[in-house]
Design an enzyme around this catalytic site. Structure first.
Site, PDB file in Angstrom:
ATOM      1  N   ASP A 108      -2.377  -6.847  -5.234  1.00  0.00           N
ATOM      2  CA  ASP A 108      -3.536  -6.926  -4.251  1.00  0.00           C
ATOM      3  C   ASP A 108      -3.092  -7.908  -3.169  1.00  0.00           C
ATOM      4  O   ASP A 108      -2.901  -9.000  -3.203  1.00  0.00           O
ATOM      5  CB  ASP A 108      -4.763  -7.415  -4.975  1.00  0.00           C
ATOM      6  CG  ASP A 108      -6.088  -7.611  -3.976  1.00  0.00           C
ATOM      7  OD1 ASP A 108      -5.902  -7.439  -2.726  1.00  0.00           O
ATOM      8  OD2 ASP A 108      -7.379  -7.850  -4.189  1.00  0.00           O
ATOM      9  N   VAL A 109      -2.986  -7.294  -2.059  1.00  0.00           N
ATOM     10  CA  VAL A 109      -2.337  -7.922  -0.834  1.00  0.00           C
ATOM     11  C   VAL A 109      -3.261  -9.007  -0.494  1.00  0.00           C
ATOM     12  O   VAL A 109      -2.948  -9.797   0.588  1.00  0.00           O
ATOM     13  CB  VAL A 109      -1.603  -6.989   0.043  1.00  0.00           C
ATOM     14  CG1 VAL A 109      -0.445  -6.550  -0.307  1.00  0.00           C
ATOM     15  CG2 VAL A 109      -2.681  -5.929   0.733  1.00  0.00           C
ATOM     16  N   ALA A 158      -9.431  -5.703  13.588  1.00  0.00           N
ATOM     17  CA  ALA A 158      -8.027  -6.026  12.704  1.00  0.00           C
ATOM     18  C   ALA A 158      -6.792  -5.264  13.230  1.00  0.00           C
ATOM     19  O   ALA A 158      -5.847  -6.119  13.361  1.00  0.00           O
ATOM     20  CB  ALA A 158      -8.488  -5.532  11.390  1.00  0.00           C
ATOM     21  N   LYS A 159      -6.992  -4.202  13.855  1.00  0.00           N
ATOM     22  CA  LYS A 159      -5.743  -3.588  14.077  1.00  0.00           C
ATOM     23  C   LYS A 159      -5.408  -3.895  15.535  1.00  0.00           C
ATOM     24  O   LYS A 159      -4.106  -4.046  15.924  1.00  0.00           O
ATOM     25  CB  LYS A 159      -6.033  -2.027  14.292  1.00  0.00           C
ATOM     26  CG  LYS A 159      -6.394  -1.241  12.936  1.00  0.00           C
ATOM     27  CD  LYS A 159      -5.006  -1.535  11.850  1.00  0.00           C
ATOM     28  CE  LYS A 159      -5.013  -0.786  10.576  1.00  0.00           C
ATOM     29  NZ  LYS A 159      -3.858  -1.246   9.678  1.00  0.00           N
ATOM     30  N   SER A 163      -3.040   0.275  14.824  1.00  0.00           N
ATOM     31  CA  SER A 163      -3.626   1.697  14.889  1.00  0.00           C
ATOM     32  C   SER A 163      -4.181   1.967  16.381  1.00  0.00           C
ATOM     33  O   SER A 163      -4.344   1.198  17.043  1.00  0.00           O
ATOM     34  CB  SER A 163      -5.096   1.926  13.911  1.00  0.00           C
ATOM     35  OG  SER A 163      -5.829   2.971  14.248  1.00  0.00           O
ATOM     36  N   GLY A 213       0.742  -1.258  -0.058  1.00  0.00           N
ATOM     37  CA  GLY A 213      -0.023  -0.051   0.034  1.00  0.00           C
ATOM     38  C   GLY A 213       0.758   1.344  -0.028  1.00  0.00           C
ATOM     39  O   GLY A 213       0.507   2.277   0.616  1.00  0.00           O
ATOM     40  N   TYR A 247     -12.572  -2.373  12.028  1.00  0.00           N
ATOM     41  CA  TYR A 247     -11.017  -1.812  11.825  1.00  0.00           C
ATOM     42  C   TYR A 247     -10.400  -2.107  13.215  1.00  0.00           C
ATOM     43  O   TYR A 247      -9.367  -2.411  13.361  1.00  0.00           O
ATOM     44  CB  TYR A 247     -11.196  -0.314  11.415  1.00  0.00           C
ATOM     45  CG  TYR A 247      -9.939   0.335  10.907  1.00  0.00           C
ATOM     46  CD1 TYR A 247      -9.040   0.190  10.043  1.00  0.00           C
ATOM     47  CD2 TYR A 247      -9.394   1.123  12.415  1.00  0.00           C
ATOM     48  CE1 TYR A 247      -7.896   0.789   9.734  1.00  0.00           C
ATOM     49  CE2 TYR A 247      -8.276   2.161  11.785  1.00  0.00           C
ATOM     50  CZ  TYR A 247      -7.626   1.682  10.576  1.00  0.00           C
ATOM     51  OH  TYR A 247      -6.434   2.328  10.146  1.00  0.00           O
ATOM     52  N   ALA A 248     -11.073  -1.777  14.318  1.00  0.00           N
ATOM     53  CA  ALA A 248     -10.538  -1.846  15.754  1.00  0.00           C
ATOM     54  C   ALA A 248      -9.825  -3.193  15.858  1.00  0.00           C
ATOM     55  O   ALA A 248      -8.981  -3.749  16.408  1.00  0.00           O
ATOM     56  CB  ALA A 248     -11.343  -1.433  16.848  1.00  0.00           C
TER      57      ALA A 248
END
Ligand code: NDP
Length: 258
Positions: free
Chosen positions: A69-70, A163-164, A148, A13, A160-161
């Site tokens: 694409d990762v 995953a991070k 994050s 990215g 998101y939380a």
């Protein structure tokens, strides 16, 4: 500072934002950087710009862009093979690619849960696994992943939380398993950094970028939001031998906010 002369780095990215700032910083410290991004044209343009920067030329660094694409296991494997075949080594991996798909939990759809988990977390699993194939035989490696501040919980970011936060667990575990091969594994957890990602968040909540940043700045001890270059500086530390006895750590980069 040429801490990364002759080192080969992959940054996922890296076509824009924190990834691009990191690519520039590592190349300016002498590294040969491969930028893996969904957008091959933008990755190539960013790489070209970095390669022609005076500091990069002076340090003997370089950058190239590869479309990848990762979240695509096969393509990730091919891209790492390609980097190794060209450069003959792979020393540094920065797992930076990430997306947000924010929504309040009761409205969050399965598709947004899945895409955020796969892009932010599974990609780090895939890339770290691909990278260790080359790092373990060399008995050398530096893996840095983007967590994050949201890992501590953030309204509207259950996906998101999660995953991070998982990135921090993955980091701690890979540090245990890869440490015996002289591979360090660390994470950075930025707060609010001014990039396209946070600009999109501002737009989504109906705010201007400036107003959105001001709200965060007002509750941040340092009185401002962060810059991508400030995250890149910390990543460069973890990517260099200055951090040779640091592994399994997550460093918060958030202007002192608790
Ligand atoms: P940006 O959205 O500016 O950049 C992310 C880059 O990742 C883009 O170039 C994007 O490409 C690329 N990308 C997205 N999905 C994929 C994929 N499947 N394969 C390859 N590349 C992909 O984000 P930031 O620079 O702001 O964020 C970078 C990292 O830092 C992320 O992991 C983010 O979660 C994390 N972070 C950011 C913070 C912030 O405040 N900005 C705070 C804390 C953490 P494209 O644009 O083509 O989709």
């Amino acid at each position: 500072m040429n801490r990364l002369s002759n080192r080969v780095a992959v940054i996922t990215g890296g076509a824009q934002g924190i990834g691009a700032a990191t690519a520039l910083r590592l190349a300016a410290e002498g590294a040969q950087v491969a930028i893996l991004d969904l957008n091959g044209d933008r990755a190539a343009a960013t790489a070209e710009e970095i390669s022609s920067t005076d500091a990069v030329v002076a340090a003997g660094g370089s950058a190239r862009g590869l479309v990848c694409d990762v979240t695509d296991e096969l393509r990730v494997s091919e891209a790492f093979d390609e980097v190794f075949a060209t450069a003959g080594r792979l020393d540094i991996l920065v797992n930076n690619a990430g997306i947000t798909r924010d929504n309040l939990f009761f409205k969050m759809g399965r598709a947004d849960w899945d895409s955020v988990l796969v892009t932010n977390l599974t990609s780090a699993f895939l890339c770290a696994q691909a990278a260790q194939r080359f790092m373990v035989p060399a008995r050398y490696g530096k893996i840095v992943s983007l967590s994050s501040r949201s890992a501590l919980g953030n309204r509207g970011q259950a996906n998101y939380a999660a995953a991070k936060a998982a990135i921090q667990g993955l980091t701690a575990t890979l540090a245990l398993e890869l440490g015996p091969f002289n591979i360090t594994v660390n994470a950075v957890a930025p707060g609010y950094i001014a990039t396209a990602m946070t600009a999109a968040t501002a737009e989504r909540v109906g705010s201007t970028t400036e107003d959105h940043q001001q709200v965060v700045a007002d509750r941040t001890p340092l009185g401002r939001v962060g810059a991508a270059e400030e995250v890149a500086a910390a990543i460069a530390f973890f990517a260099s031998d200055d951090s040779s006895y640091v592994s399994g750590q997550t460093l918060y980069i958030n202007g002192g906010a608790r």
